[in-house]
Design a protein around this motif. Sequence first.
Motif, mmCIF file in Angstrom:
data_model
loop_
_atom_site.group_PDB
_atom_site.id
_atom_site.type_symbol
_atom_site.label_atom_id
_atom_site.label_comp_id
_atom_site.label_asym_id
_atom_site.label_seq_id
_atom_site.Cartn_x
_atom_site.Cartn_y
_atom_site.Cartn_z
ATOM 1 N N ILE A 1 0.702 -1.817 0.194
ATOM 2 C CA ILE A 1 0.350 0.141 0.052
ATOM 3 C C ILE A 1 1.300 1.407 -0.171
ATOM 4 N N SER A 2 0.349 2.426 -0.764
ATOM 5 C CA SER A 2 0.700 3.642 -0.632
ATOM 6 C C SER A 2 0.107 4.885 0.544
ATOM 7 N N ALA A 3 0.286 5.757 0.262
ATOM 8 C CA ALA A 3 0.263 6.333 1.803
ATOM 9 C C ALA A 3 -1.289 7.215 0.843
ATOM 10 N N HIS A 4 -2.392 6.308 1.166
ATOM 11 C CA HIS A 4 -3.328 6.361 0.556
ATOM 12 C C HIS A 4 -4.226 6.223 2.095
ATOM 13 N N PHE A 5 -4.204 7.732 2.756
ATOM 14 C CA PHE A 5 -5.167 7.740 4.246
ATOM 15 C C PHE A 5 -5.253 9.934 4.303
ATOM 16 N N GLU A 6 -6.137 9.459 4.905
ATOM 17 C CA GLU A 6 -6.710 10.698 4.675
ATOM 18 C C GLU A 6 -5.443 12.139 5.796
ATOM 19 N N CYS A 7 -4.765 10.963 6.693
ATOM 20 C CA CYS A 7 -3.853 11.812 7.453
ATOM 21 C C CYS A 7 -2.562 12.172 6.338
ATOM 22 N N TYR A 8 -2.255 11.813 5.123
ATOM 23 C CA TYR A 8 -1.931 12.161 4.114
ATOM 24 C C TYR A 8 -2.199 12.784 2.972
ATOM 25 N N GLY A 9 -3.452 13.391 3.464
ATOM 26 C CA GLY A 9 -3.987 14.306 2.247
ATOM 27 C C GLY A 9 -4.855 13.580 1.687
ATOM 28 N N ASP A 10 -5.317 12.060 1.704
ATOM 29 C CA ASP A 10 -5.974 11.061 0.555
ATOM 30 C C ASP A 10 -7.791 11.664 0.659
ATOM 31 N N PRO A 11 -8.181 12.259 -0.164
ATOM 32 C CA PRO A 11 -9.448 12.718 0.236
ATOM 33 C C PRO A 11 -10.758 12.310 -0.413
ATOM 34 N N HIS A 12 -9.903 10.520 -0.659
ATOM 35 C CA HIS A 12 -11.302 9.526 -0.922
ATOM 36 C C HIS A 12 -10.827 8.562 0.517
ATOM 37 N N ALA A 13 -9.772 8.775 1.093
ATOM 38 C CA ALA A 13 -9.225 7.322 2.150
ATOM 39 C C ALA A 13 -10.187 7.721 3.831
ATOM 40 N N ILE A 14 -9.938 6.305 4.037
ATOM 41 C CA ILE A 14 -11.716 6.378 4.921
ATOM 42 C C ILE A 14 -10.703 5.483 6.183
ATOM 43 N N THR A 15 -9.487 5.875 6.970
ATOM 44 C CA THR A 15 -8.427 5.434 7.797
ATOM 45 C C THR A 15 -8.252 6.109 9.150
ATOM 46 N N PRO A 16 -9.296 5.989 9.709
ATOM 47 C CA PRO A 16 -9.611 7.144 10.918
ATOM 48 C C PRO A 16 -8.391 6.314 12.055
ATOM 49 N N ASN A 17 -7.793 4.998 12.296
ATOM 50 C CA ASN A 17 -7.454 4.596 13.359
ATOM 51 C C ASN A 17 -5.785 4.855 13.049
ATOM 52 N N VAL A 18 -5.740 4.513 12.132
ATOM 53 C CA VAL A 18 -3.639 5.068 11.353
ATOM 54 C C VAL A 18 -3.705 6.714 11.511
ATOM 55 N N ASP A 19 -4.922 7.660 10.987
ATOM 56 C CA ASP A 19 -5.212 8.797 11.125
ATOM 57 C C ASP A 19 -5.065 9.530 12.196
#
Length: 629
Positions: free
Chosen positions: A34-52
């Motif tokens: 996986i690449s940095a497809h996380f909301e905390c990395y600014g991805d507008p579509h990511a649903i990653t509350p725990n890593v965020d």
Amino acid sequence: MKYFYALALLLPTALFADEENTKPNILWISAEDISAHFECYGDPHAITPNVDQLAKEGMRYTHAFTTAGVCAPCRSGIITGMYQTTLGTQHMRCVAKLPEMIQPFPTYLRQTGYYCSNNSKQDYQFKPPSGTWDASNRKAHWRNREDKSKPFFSVFNFTGCHESGIASEEKYRSVTKDLTPDQRQNADELTTFPPYYPDSPIAREDWKRNYELITAMDAWAGNLIQQLKNDGLYEETIIFFWSDHGVGLPRAKRWLYDSGTHIPLVVRIPEKYRTGDQGEPGMVVDQLVSSIDFGPTVLNLAGVNIPEHVQGEPFLGKDLPAPRKYVFGARDRMDERYDIIRMVRNQRYQYIRNYEPLKTFYQYMNTPETGATMKVLRERHEAGDLRPAANFYFTPTKPVEELYDCQTDPHELNNLADQPEYADILTELRNAHLNWVKQTRDLGLVAEPILVEREKEIGHRYGILRGKNAEAAADRLAETAALASSGESATNDLIAALDDEDSAVRYWGATGLGNIGMPAVKADQKLKEILQTDDSPVVQIAAARALCRMEQPETALPVLVEHLRNGEQWERLNAAIVLDEIDEQALPVIQEMHSALKPRPDLYAKGKYVVRVINRALNQLESTNRKVP
């Protein structure tokens, strides 16, 4: 006084310990592909509350990179703190031997009292020495340590977002079965869809699956974090979250572009274990970090001395070295295909050196070809219906050098290597790359048959380019390998390399002359001599390839057939690749190629890589020469 002394004997020793001397627990939460497809990395579509949330409470690294775009080679580097090209673990699905002096870093943690568990992937391309882990299996857990006062280092790895989770409908559905409707994605609305893929429903479905697999992984990571909290260990444990390499799709996994090597890295450090401002909540860190730095950083945080042979550098804890100026990466054999590529990157620019520029980007490899996106790419290319950014990777050759401004060109589509205004940065990164190749004793430049042969002689690969006169040999190897893709001006130097005492250097001399082809025909007699007299089969094979490229296959084919029929595993693969490469020149030996499709039980996996290459070569030959039986 006696009362207080007696009370002290009844209380846990930790209550009276110097806080600076307590050792933190350390948890690694790792994910695959996986690449940095996380909301905390600014991805507008990511649903990653725990890593965020972990990033809000800790540090998010924006410039973390792995040393390879594929799992096993980079994992060998992560567990040792050393480049795979230094260890000899660079070829995908190889099995190398390490010298006793090089141990996986958990060994050093265990020696200082840590309980070390791994759940459960290893895949290091070498057999882990006894004593690496207290437990390494699907049940391994910090909870299983008998002495609960022991600090622990625990690794948990999520396999669900591996490329097979995208490619396999069954696995994808299994991994994402617990997602709610509002955690699903709309493929048509994903604005992050890369321009180097065909904008088709099939490719977009793969891109959508990647997001949903990451969301499933995020829930799994959240569960581990909750377990720490339930155990009362959250403020006693440093947490690392990272992935082994980029997304499991074409031009990402296996490649050295940011899509393949740029990874998410989030670290949470409880306040009691922070040094200076390290770990302040919400920190965003742009320091360059390599995946080989993970292990040394854990050792440093645990107060364990880092062995001198380790190449990684700690980036957290006390007494840190200067931040990295560059990170480096390498691509070598991926299953049945060789493509020797090296990468160096600074904060903004990425340099790539293609040591085999006559090979197309998308060589045919069985595993990635099963993916839906790769199938659509190939189908649309053959139909002439592929947008330019995607079609580029089907060009029959690659540029020798690539240079990208990753700030203004995040997809790395605009090669700046030939633009005069970037000459200084090109020279800087080219030199940094060559110095790294020499200093780290890059074993990827030693042809694999030679590598295996020398490993048998000395007992491990690490020492092949070390010892008496090794530095000079490593320099000659690096310089000749670079000359091999430098064009016609290098002809005389490459001819001279054919007389080198080192077969690894002679291999690149013959390979370079083959790359030049007809303009280097004055070397043909020397190459014919090598066919008969060189003691290295792979040098003979490289000479045979060169003669084919000089339109003299009649002298080369018998040598190729001999090594295909009777060679060891990697000699056979090299011969098969040449027969595939020379196209219709191989027609006179097509029956011998058919014979090579019979598996050889004495070889690794019955020689499946040879079978794959020859099968592909025959399919291509016979589809364009219908009269051939």
